[in-house]
Design a protein around this motif. Structure first.
Motif, PDB file in Angstrom:
ATOM      1  N   ARG A   7     -15.559  27.433  22.394  1.00  0.00           N
ATOM      2  CA  ARG A   7     -15.067  28.161  21.223  1.00  0.00           C
ATOM      3  C   ARG A   7     -14.590  29.545  21.657  1.00  0.00           C
ATOM      4  N   ALA A   8     -13.412  29.920  21.210  1.00  0.00           N
ATOM      5  CA  ALA A   8     -12.795  31.177  21.618  1.00  0.00           C
ATOM      6  C   ALA A   8     -13.509  32.376  21.003  1.00  0.00           C
ATOM      7  N   GLN A  89      -0.371  31.309  15.637  1.00  0.00           N
ATOM      8  CA  GLN A  89      -1.258  30.186  15.338  1.00  0.00           C
ATOM      9  C   GLN A  89      -2.245  30.531  14.220  1.00  0.00           C
ATOM     10  N   TYR A  90      -2.836  31.719  14.282  1.00  0.00           N
ATOM     11  CA  TYR A  90      -3.831  32.092  13.271  1.00  0.00           C
ATOM     12  C   TYR A  90      -3.232  31.997  11.865  1.00  0.00           C
ATOM     13  N   ASN A 178      -1.527  38.050  17.426  1.00  0.00           N
ATOM     14  CA  ASN A 178      -1.198  37.559  18.763  1.00  0.00           C
ATOM     15  C   ASN A 178      -1.617  38.553  19.840  1.00  0.00           C
ATOM     16  N   ASP A 181      -5.277  38.285  20.176  1.00  0.00           N
ATOM     17  CA  ASP A 181      -5.697  36.918  20.507  1.00  0.00           C
ATOM     18  C   ASP A 181      -6.796  36.424  19.568  1.00  0.00           C
ATOM     19  N   PRO A 183      -8.249  33.813  17.134  1.00  0.00           N
ATOM     20  CA  PRO A 183      -8.066  32.387  16.834  1.00  0.00           C
ATOM     21  C   PRO A 183      -8.375  32.083  15.366  1.00  0.00           C
ATOM     22  N   GLU A 186     -12.228  27.354  12.664  1.00  0.00           N
ATOM     23  CA  GLU A 186     -12.134  25.895  12.651  1.00  0.00           C
ATOM     24  C   GLU A 186     -12.094  25.341  11.235  1.00  0.00           C
TER      25      GLU A 186
END
Length: 197
Positions: A7-8, A89-90, A178, A181, A183, A186
């Motif tokens: 997990r990030a 992505q987030y 970004n 970073d 994430p 989930e």
């Protein structure tokens, strides 16, 4: 055999303990956690800069929580489309979940994020996303003709401002996420996927 990914981390920068934050920030985080069942990583990642945290969420809420003008689903559609263009992505994952819920459509967020032109959208929404894309990628190219096209599609001047402001705000948000970073949680991946709920 490769090992499973771990997990990030929430951010490349400091993430304070919620208990150490000013009370107004603790209250805001608690409200979001109660509503969603978890704390979105963006709240934790921005918490180490209280003044920026407050300013970010005040402007976010001013743009995204209005009851007049654009629908809340339309606002989320703008976020997902522009965040896809900005490869965030987030925001694609988090706001994609919100879009699926608000539009009551388990497919729409993926379609809009990847290529809104191929999504099953009406002319109004295509005009809206074309303008949002222009703001996100080529704002210096915008002319009065672009605004007139939106007016012809039925948007008011306030709605045209909101389309542009949301695309611009999330351009900043996408770059911030970004850069740090951050994430997506989930939990966002599965929200709104079951059309029966």
């Amino acid at each position: 055999m490769d090992s499973l990914p771990t997990r990030a981390a929430i951010s490349r920068f400091a993430v304070p303990d919620i208990a150490t934050l000013p009370q107004d920030m603790q209250d805001m985080i608690a409200t979001v956690q109660e509503k969603s069942g978890f704390v979105p990583n963006i709240f934790l990642a921005l918490a180490h800069r209280p003044a920026e945290f407050r300013a970010f969420f005040a402007y976010h809420d001013a743009l995204m929580d209005k009851d007049e003008g654009l629908s809340k689903a339309e606002r989320e559609m703008i976020v997902v489309a522009t965040s896809g263009l900005n490869r965030c992505q987030y925001c694609v994952v988090a706001h994609g979940a919100i879009l699926r819920i608000r539009a009551r459509d388990p497919l729409i967020a993926d379609q809009v994020a990847i290529n809104w032109r191929k999504a099953p959208l009406g002319a109004r929404h295509k005009a809206m996303l074309e303008y949002a894309e222009l703001v996100a990628l080529d704002a210096e190219e915008i002319t009065e003709d672009d605004r007139e096209e939106l007016a012809e599609a039925g948007f008011t001047q306030d709605e045209i401002w909101d389309i542009g402001a949301i695309a611009a705000f999330f351009g900043m948000s996408n770059r911030l996420v970004n850069m740090a970073d951050i994430p997506p949680n989930e939990e966002f991946y599965t929200l709104g996927r079951d059309p029966r709920k």
